[in-house]
Design an enzyme around this catalytic site. Sequence first.
Site, PDB file in Angstrom:
ATOM      1  N   GLU A 171      -3.044   3.706  18.184  1.00 23.48           N
ATOM      2  CA  GLU A 171      -1.577   3.734  18.217  1.00 23.48           C
ATOM      3  C   GLU A 171      -1.112   4.820  19.165  1.00 23.48           C
ATOM      4  O   GLU A 171      -1.780   5.844  19.310  1.00 23.48           O
ATOM      5  CB  GLU A 171      -1.021   4.024  16.821  1.00 23.48           C
ATOM      6  CG  GLU A 171      -1.387   2.985  15.782  1.00 23.48           C
ATOM      7  CD  GLU A 171      -0.708   3.297  14.439  1.00 23.48           C
ATOM      8  OE1 GLU A 171       0.376   2.752  14.207  1.00 23.48           O
ATOM      9  OE2 GLU A 171      -1.258   4.096  13.674  1.00 23.48           O
TER      10      GLU A 171
ATOM     11  N   LYS B 203       0.830  -1.179   0.000  1.00 21.19           N
ATOM     12  CA  LYS B 203       0.000   0.000   0.000  1.00 21.19           C
ATOM     13  C   LYS B 203       0.879   1.250   0.000  1.00 21.19           C
ATOM     14  O   LYS B 203       2.042   1.128   0.384  1.00 21.19           O
ATOM     15  CB  LYS B 203      -0.952  -0.001   1.192  1.00 21.19           C
ATOM     16  CG  LYS B 203      -0.234   0.113   2.549  1.00 21.19           C
ATOM     17  CD  LYS B 203      -1.219   0.167   3.666  1.00 21.19           C
ATOM     18  CE  LYS B 203      -1.550   1.592   4.020  1.00 21.19           C
ATOM     19  NZ  LYS B 203      -0.870   2.088   5.217  1.00 21.19           N
TER      20      LYS B 203
ATOM     21  N   ASP C 192      -5.007   5.880   5.150  1.00 21.39           N
ATOM     22  CA  ASP C 192      -3.857   5.132   5.649  1.00 21.39           C
ATOM     23  C   ASP C 192      -4.279   3.861   6.401  1.00 21.39           C
ATOM     24  O   ASP C 192      -3.571   2.861   6.363  1.00 21.39           O
ATOM     25  CB  ASP C 192      -3.037   6.040   6.586  1.00 21.39           C
ATOM     26  CG  ASP C 192      -1.749   5.394   7.068  1.00 21.39           C
ATOM     27  OD1 ASP C 192      -0.969   4.932   6.210  1.00 21.39           O
ATOM     28  OD2 ASP C 192      -1.526   5.333   8.293  1.00 21.39           O
TER      29      ASP C 192
ATOM     30  N   LYS D  87      -3.665   8.094  15.818  1.00 20.79           N
ATOM     31  CA  LYS D  87      -2.281   8.129  16.283  1.00 20.79           C
ATOM     32  C   LYS D  87      -2.196   8.956  17.556  1.00 20.79           C
ATOM     33  O   LYS D  87      -3.053   9.776  17.828  1.00 20.79           O
ATOM     34  CB  LYS D  87      -1.399   8.735  15.198  1.00 20.79           C
ATOM     35  CG  LYS D  87      -1.392   7.884  13.927  1.00 20.79           C
ATOM     36  CD  LYS D  87      -0.098   8.012  13.172  1.00 20.79           C
ATOM     37  CE  LYS D  87      -0.112   7.199  11.903  1.00 20.79           C
ATOM     38  NZ  LYS D  87       0.159   5.767  12.132  1.00 20.79           N
TER      39      LYS D  87
ATOM     40  N   HIS E  64      -6.679  -1.546   6.433  1.00 24.35           N
ATOM     41  CA  HIS E  64      -6.604  -2.435   7.598  1.00 24.35           C
ATOM     42  C   HIS E  64      -7.963  -2.638   8.301  1.00 24.35           C
ATOM     43  O   HIS E  64      -8.376  -3.759   8.558  1.00 24.35           O
ATOM     44  CB  HIS E  64      -5.588  -1.920   8.620  1.00 24.35           C
ATOM     45  CG  HIS E  64      -4.219  -1.679   8.054  1.00 24.35           C
ATOM     46  ND1 HIS E  64      -3.668  -2.455   7.070  1.00 24.35           N
ATOM     47  CD2 HIS E  64      -3.279  -0.732   8.333  1.00 24.35           C
ATOM     48  CE1 HIS E  64      -2.448  -2.018   6.777  1.00 24.35           C
ATOM     49  NE2 HIS E  64      -2.190  -0.973   7.527  1.00 24.35           N
TER      50      HIS E  64
HETATM   51  C1  BG6 Z   1       0.621   1.081   8.324  1.00 26.38           C
HETATM   52  C2  BG6 Z   1       0.269   2.534   8.374  1.00 26.38           C
HETATM   53  O1  BG6 Z   1       0.007   0.469   7.224  1.00 26.38           O
HETATM   54  O2  BG6 Z   1       0.193   0.455   9.522  1.00 26.38           O
HETATM   55  C3  BG6 Z   1       0.893   3.185   9.580  1.00 26.38           C
HETATM   56  O3  BG6 Z   1       0.717   3.169   7.181  1.00 26.38           O
HETATM   57  C4  BG6 Z   1       0.531   2.441  10.842  1.00 26.38           C
HETATM   58  O4  BG6 Z   1       0.506   4.552   9.680  1.00 26.38           O
HETATM   59  C5  BG6 Z   1       0.808   0.946  10.683  1.00 26.38           C
HETATM   60  O5  BG6 Z   1       1.310   2.962  11.897  1.00 26.38           O
HETATM   61  C6  BG6 Z   1       0.280   0.172  11.876  1.00 26.38           C
HETATM   62  O6  BG6 Z   1       0.738  -1.161  11.803  1.00 26.38           O
HETATM   63  P1  BG6 Z   1       0.937  -2.048  13.111  1.00 26.38           P
HETATM   64  O7  BG6 Z   1       1.274  -3.389  12.580  1.00 26.38           O
HETATM   65  O8  BG6 Z   1       2.021  -1.411  13.903  1.00 26.38           O
HETATM   66  O9  BG6 Z   1      -0.383  -2.001  13.814  1.00 26.38           O
END
Ligand code: BG6
Length: 479
Positions: A209, A141, A228, A328, A233
């Site tokens: 996050e 992505k 994003d 975030k 996700h």
């Molecule tokens: C990524 C995003 O795809 O996933 C990021 O671009 C994000 O912004 C990340 O921080 C989160 O992934 P994980 O595995 O740490 O939850």
Amino acid sequence: IPVDPFDLVIFGGTGDLARRKILPALFHRFHAGQMPAEARVIGAARGEMSTEDFRAFAAEALDEFAPGQDRVWVDEFLQRLDYVTVDARGEDGWGDLGEKLRPDVVRAFYFSVAPALFADIAERLSQHGLTDATSRIVVEKPFGKNLETARALNRTMASYFDESQIYRIDHYLGKETVQNLMAIRFGNMLFEPLWNSQFVDHIQITVAETVGVGGRGEYYDTSGAMRDMVQNHLMQLLCLIAMEPPAKFDPDAVRDEKLKVIRALDPVPPHHIVRGQYEELEDDEGRHPSYREAVGNPRSRTESYVALRTTISNWRWAGTPFYLRTGKRLKARSSVINVMFKPMPHSIFGTEAGEHQNTLSIRLQPNEGITLGVTIKEPGPGGMRLIDVPLDMTFAEALGPDGHHADAYERLIMDVIRGNQTLFMRGDEVEAAWAWTDPIIEGWESRNDVPKGYASGSAGPADAELLLRRNGREWRGIN
Ligand code: BG6
């Protein structure tokens, strides 16, 4: 079980993703005996670099992102690495790359580069005869930034590769608990009969996050949380939670069902969405910049947080709200799905009928596991008093014998080599997800919507609470 011998070419082999994720993932699979000794990993990038330099780069990456490894293993792994200087937009290096590739092994090309280079690389691979019908390509992505650009990208890829050769990564699909979600749903008699609007009150998906945008401000400010995180996700999690049982665990059977969910998603009216942007924070560790400061754009209207309520217009889910939120710089790192069952219709114990409610919490990270909230009698002689207790299943078995926790990338890269597309997004899924997201983002743009500020280290904007409270509900997880 080792996978077949392979040649994996990483375009962008000296980039950040290669360093943080791809090389460490390959190392772990090598250490676990899954990457066979005959496998080769070829870094490809524009910079002049010798194979020795690339191995040194990889060694540093492992020191940082897979620390504490046995030198002997690391050296063995490094012997499997090679490097070639390639100009994605020119003719240099393609012949050299061709010479390094071996016949009769699985051939995979990882496009760990800016999407603007996808078409150039695909074209050159095909011009130079480096791919055949069994080669695979892996793309990261962002897959487009709206429906139009995703379609264009899909069309370009389709002119060089068959869909069965294209592995679009959504690393959330590689997470242990995400796959366990399917096992829980389709491997137990217990849940599936209740998995519908008749018994489920609502579902919450939280991906919180603690990190900010870090060094990715330039990309992130043109993207925002909706593009994003939500479009990919959270959408994938929603699909796996909501989809009908596929007839078998086969890539297209699973992806067909996911696609039906996305297509049945209702549009989200503006009053069912809350956008937020984090503000600066001063704490024991010092001062953390605000979102605007972090991206270097004092007037930015990009959201670093989004919470929304949506519904799925199909037989199973009509009327059941799905609440999604991600952001975030929140107070905790926590990705969790909460399935909130309806309360009992009547209480025989003199308590309010609505007081107790079964919940199923599926924790993706940290502390992967599943907790079923059940109601029991409070132990002791105090009479028939009810309390809610957790039946906890923590997935300690997700840890390997060496205590190493298999990362999503490890699983997904091995799936590429095995030729299993189940955990990868199909082109039509990505397009359908954009078709749902686009009107939301266009609405913000046309209204010049300004995200609500929220305190770093908080649970997000207060309005996100109201989104649920209006209907007498509340967020679970971080509050
Ligand atoms: C990524 C995003 O795809 O996933 C990021 O671009 C994000 O912004 C990340 O921080 C989160 O992934 P994980 O595995 O740490 O939850």
